[in-house]
Design a protein around this motif. Structure first.
Motif, PDB file in Angstrom:
ATOM      1  N   ARG A 113       0.840  -1.191   0.000  1.00 46.60           N
ATOM      2  CA  ARG A 113       0.000   0.000   0.000  1.00 46.60           C
ATOM      3  C   ARG A 113       0.873   1.239   0.000  1.00 46.60           C
ATOM      4  O   ARG A 113       0.489   2.292  -0.452  1.00 46.60           O
ATOM      5  N   GLN A 128     -11.649  -8.006  -0.679  1.00 41.38           N
ATOM      6  CA  GLN A 128     -10.883  -7.002   0.047  1.00 41.38           C
ATOM      7  C   GLN A 128     -11.507  -5.635  -0.190  1.00 41.38           C
ATOM      8  O   GLN A 128     -12.016  -5.378  -1.272  1.00 41.38           O
ATOM      9  N   PRO A 129     -11.440  -4.736   0.794  1.00 46.80           N
ATOM     10  CA  PRO A 129     -11.984  -3.395   0.565  1.00 46.80           C
ATOM     11  C   PRO A 129     -11.131  -2.567  -0.398  1.00 46.80           C
ATOM     12  O   PRO A 129     -11.637  -1.674  -1.038  1.00 46.80           O
ATOM     13  N   ARG A 130      -9.847  -2.847  -0.496  1.00 45.24           N
ATOM     14  CA  ARG A 130      -8.965  -2.031  -1.322  1.00 45.24           C
ATOM     15  C   ARG A 130      -8.249  -2.835  -2.387  1.00 45.24           C
ATOM     16  O   ARG A 130      -7.934  -4.003  -2.200  1.00 45.24           O
ATOM     17  N   ARG A 131      -7.983  -2.153  -3.499  1.00 51.13           N
ATOM     18  CA  ARG A 131      -7.364  -2.830  -4.649  1.00 51.13           C
ATOM     19  C   ARG A 131      -5.972  -3.334  -4.328  1.00 51.13           C
ATOM     20  O   ARG A 131      -5.636  -4.471  -4.650  1.00 51.13           O
ATOM     21  N   THR A 154     -11.787  -7.168  -5.245  1.00 43.30           N
ATOM     22  CA  THR A 154     -12.377  -6.115  -4.425  1.00 43.30           C
ATOM     23  C   THR A 154     -13.861  -6.417  -4.235  1.00 43.30           C
ATOM     24  O   THR A 154     -14.477  -7.108  -5.055  1.00 43.30           O
ATOM     25  N   GLU A 210     -14.652  -3.251   8.531  1.00 44.38           N
ATOM     26  CA  GLU A 210     -14.582  -1.907   7.959  1.00 44.38           C
ATOM     27  C   GLU A 210     -15.935  -1.428   7.457  1.00 44.38           C
ATOM     28  O   GLU A 210     -16.144  -0.233   7.266  1.00 44.38           O
ATOM     29  N   SER A 246     -17.822  -1.276   4.659  1.00 45.97           N
ATOM     30  CA  SER A 246     -18.085  -0.442   3.495  1.00 45.97           C
ATOM     31  C   SER A 246     -19.496  -0.716   2.981  1.00 45.97           C
ATOM     32  O   SER A 246     -20.096  -1.742   3.310  1.00 45.97           O
ATOM     33  N   THR A 277      -6.107   2.507   8.533  1.00 50.68           N
ATOM     34  CA  THR A 277      -6.435   1.300   7.779  1.00 50.68           C
ATOM     35  C   THR A 277      -5.584   1.124   6.529  1.00 50.68           C
ATOM     36  O   THR A 277      -5.138   0.034   6.233  1.00 50.68           O
ATOM     37  N   SER A 278      -5.364   2.223   5.808  1.00 46.33           N
ATOM     38  CA  SER A 278      -4.832   2.080   4.449  1.00 46.33           C
ATOM     39  C   SER A 278      -3.327   1.844   4.380  1.00 46.33           C
ATOM     40  O   SER A 278      -2.858   1.156   3.499  1.00 46.33           O
TER      41      SER A 278
END
Length: 781
Positions: free
Chosen positions: A50, A163-166, A222, A249, A251, A431-432
């Motif tokens: 990340r 996953q929430p993020r790519r 995602t 999380e 979303s 988080t990120s």
DNA sequence: GAGCACTGC
């Protein structure tokens, strides 16, 4: 000191004053040793990438080492995995529980698994399961629905893990493919198995990037991507199991996904030929009671039949974590900046720069860019007065709008030995991204939160107290590499008064997209769609009404052809509506509208905001050729057209104009994707060649474009009142043009704005000049 | 005169 050591051994605890609180299931994490560190799976590897998303896509592996050549990946015994990683995998707390996990899922369809982010659950659980018998692909006959012939289809064979993020999805896929010793190849756009590829075990699918080798059993994607797949494959027939990771999380996408999964597992399974879909829900925080209940009760329609309820098993993976001392302030602090300064320099002057665990840097959580920048200034001023013998400090701001390089600096080990790193971050560090070397966390107790006010049809972005869960998450950042301390700039009483968890996103965002998503996936009655936290019925009604105005729903609330075409576009419904209108001969401005929407949806803003007068003067000449008197939309259009026409040095081009290169690249990607979708929908012949020579948009064309945007944003207009203020046509609110707009400070007859945000006051963003008569025309349709 | 963080065939 001895007290500390005792707790080191026990691990998994936080000390608040004299109290020792177990963190089981919150932020616990395996202590790292020199050996296990390099190859530890889980979010650490994801975190590493990340920090450098660009490199994760190119030639660097998640842990930053050079990627091996594909020939090294040729699997000798694919199922056994790569022995190189075997020892590290065996050391994970999760490893000894694998039989248990397998046994549970042989008997039950749903498992809720609580395990800290470093436990390796994201990498290991799918590897435990893919060879299970229930995971095999099977040919089954599907019972015909009305007017259909019986058909034979394949069901199962793959495990999806969301996953929430790519970056997390792609990084985890790389990691697991290496552990398994199989290649992660496959063409972009899906693995079509072009002969030479050896069979892969692991794949991934995120926007703009798909690698699904032939034979993939484990697929990282995602949440949004799985929702997209659900559109074509409502029973998720490709999959034997869906693993929903990071559900805590909450979303919007994961909430919708949970609803659809619940429908599938509590339905009669006819759509899957009787083959059950296994679901593993994974959370890093222990407050999952609501989630457990959600999945264990039968869905709507399920209760009236004598079908058994789907059974849910619960498993908590014990974790280990360095202890973190929590220190609250005895009294409420009147001034956060002052308290921050005092805490930082007390720590800096009293604590060593490093110990046997490594560096002892400081991470402070603040609310936003402004607070961070003023704190940075204060700290630097104060630091210059420090005695010459003391270690130096270096401050690194960290927030989303920062350039990639500036963000990257905060992750680098500091140059010059005798210096302590102080990172001032927004929620991005919660988080990120993970900042290495942190052993002290300072938590201001607040975060900026975007909240949609359904009744007013506007958003607010204000600093609000964080939740307990969030405070614990922040504190945990101090204990990742060694025993740490967390200084909370608020009292114990304040902490006790915080909510346990954050409001899920679906309760604080415009649910327009969510409702259309449901409708397009066959949900007729959105009020009874299963959601863990259903929004207020009034918000749902508002959204239904809005979708009706946009033409996506008919008078009965059923989705229209227009609505079905709208969901094909990865943009919110108003933008999708504008795209459809742009292809009509009446407006005829599809390419232009695509350019504008690409810029808007690429990120916060493609223009860097300039802090000083000097900076503004510096770019004035350059930006002059971009700015249009019609407003922000035409300015975006000109910028995109000139950027796309720039053929020599786009990096310099952006730098000269202080334009966010990352967002601009993203905008170009989106432009290509939207153009492709428009071609597929028959809205245009073919993608025009790029680059095109630039020709300025005529005033007539500009009017067409703005009228076209009014088809999606007729309710976001305002008229200049006699007292020189703008008053919205819907709701009659006074609204001011945001300072970031090219129209800031100007008075026009009427304006259209795409965003309405309350911060310091009620602001219109992405503003254009329109004629008052256009508003009435747009409302007539 | 001002900018929490993500995502989408």
């Amino acid at each position: 000191m001895s007290k500390k050591r005792k707790n080191d051994a026990a691990g998994n605890v936080i000390r608040i004053g004299d109290k020792v609180i177990s963190l089981e299931g919150y932020l616990t994490k395996k202590p790292k040793t020199e050996d296990s560190r390099a190859s530890e799976p889980g979010s650490d590897t994801a975190d590493a990438a990340r920090q450098q998303p660009e490199s994760s896509k190119t030639d660097l592996t998640p842990d930053g080492t050079k990627k091996s050549s594909p020939s090294e990946f040729v699997p000798s015994r694919p199922p056994a995995g790569d022995p190189q990683y075997f020892e590290a995998r065996k050391a994970l707390p999760l490893w000894t529980r694998q039989d248990e996990i397998r046994r549970i899922l042989r008997q039950k369809d749903v498992l809720v698994l609580v395990g800290e982010t470093g436990s390796g659950k994201s990498t290991q659980v799918p590897q435990f399961l893919y060879q299970e018998k229930w995971c095999q692909r099977r040919r089954v006959r599907i019972k015909p629905s009305e007017g259909e012939k019986a058909q034979e289809v394949s069901v199962g064979g793959m495990i999806a893990i969301t996953q929430p993020r790519r970056v997390a999805a792609t990084t985890l896929a790389h990691r697991v493919s290496r552990e398994a010793g199989t290649p992660l190849t496959g063409q972009k756009g899906g693995g079509d198995g072009n002969g030479a590829d050896s069979k892969g075990l692991v794949g991934y699918s995120v926007r703009f990037d798909h690698r699904v080798p032939a034979g993939t059993k484990i697929k990282y994607l995602t949440e949004g991507m799985l929702l997209q797949e659900l559109l074509r494959d409502p029973y998720l027939r490709q999959y034997s199991a869906i693993i929903v990771d990071e559900i805590h999380e909450r979303s919007v996408d994961v909430d919708l996904l949970s609803g659809f999964l619940k429908q599938i597992i509590s339905g009669d399974k006819a759509g899957r030929g009787g083959i059950p879909l296994k679901v593993v829900i994974m959370s890093a925080t222990a407050n999952v009671e609501g989630i457990r209940q959600f999945f264990s009760t039968a869905g709507p329609g399920g209760s009236k039949s004598n079908r058994p309820q789907s059974s849910v098993e619960y498993l908590q993976i014990e974790g280990r974590q360095f202890p973190v001392d929590i220190i609250h302030t005895p009294k409420p602090v009147p001034d956060i900046q002052e308290a921050l300064l005092k805490t930082i320099f007390k720590l800096h002057t009293e604590e060593a720069l490093s110990d046997k665990y490594g560096r002892k840097d400081i991470l402070a959580f603040l609310t936003g860019q402004e607070e961070i920048e003023s704190a940075q200034k204060l700290i630097e001023e104060y630091a210059s007065t420090l005695a010459p013998g003391l270690p130096k400090v270096k401050v690194f701001p960290l927030f989303g709008q920062l350039s990639m390089e500036a963000q990257h600096e905060a992750f680098q080990p500091i140059k010059g030995g005798h210096t302590r790193k102080i990172v001032l971050a927004t929620n991005i560090a919660e988080t990120s991204v993970t900042v290495p070397g942190v052993r002290y966390v300072i938590d201001c107790g607040k975060a900026k939160l975007k909240q949609f006010r359904s009744r007013l049809g506007m958003e607010s972005l204000l600093a609000k107290p964080i939740s307990k869960s969030s405070a614990i998450q922040r504190a945990g950042r101090a204990g990742r590499e060694g025993p740490g301390k967390c200084y909370r700039l608020y009292t114990q009483e304040t902490y006790d008064s915080l909510y346990d968890r954050d409001l899920p996103e679906i309760l604080r965002t415009d649910i327009l997209s969510a409702i259309l998503t449901m409708k397009a996936r066959g949900v007729q009655d959105v009020f009874s769609f299963p959601l863990m936290d259903p929004p207020q019925p009034e918000s749902v009604e508002k959204a239904l009404l809005h979708l009706h105005i946009l033409g996506a729903l008919d008078d009965n609330g059923a989705i229209t052809e227009t609505g079905r075409r709208m969901v094909q576009f990865p943009v919110s419904p108003p933008y999708a509506r504008v795209l459809l209108a742009a292809a009509e001969p009446k407006y005829d401005c599809l390419l232009e509208v695509i350019d504008i929407i690409s810029c808007i949806t690429a990120g916060e803003d493609i223009f860097h905001q300039l802090r000083t007068e000097e900076a503004r003067e510096e770019v004035e000449e350059y930006r002059k050729e971009l700015f249009r008197r019609e407003g922000d939309l035409l300015t975006y259009l000109t910028t995109m057209q000139l950027y796309a026409a720039e053929n020599t040095d786009r990096v310099k081009w952006c730098k000269d104009r202080k334009i966010n290169l990352r967002n601009m690249k993203q905008a170009l990607n989106i432009r290509k994707q939207l153009r492709g979708l428009c071609v597929r929908q028959g809205m245009m012949e073919q993608q025009p060649p790029d680059p095109q020579p630039f020709s300025p948009t005529s005033p007539e064309q500009a009017s067409s474009i703005l009228k076209c945007f009014l088809t999606g944003f007729s309710i976001k207009t305002a008229i200049l009142a006699p007292d020189n203020s703008y008053v919205t046509s819907h709701g009659k609110h006074v609204i001011a043009i945001h300072p970031a707009s090219v129209l800031h400070g100007q008075k026009k007859e009427a304006i259209m704005f795409l965003e309405h945000v309350y911060t310091q006051k009620s602001y219109a963003k992405k503003v254009s000049v329109i004629q008052a008569v256009w508003i009435a025309e747009a409302l007539e349709g």
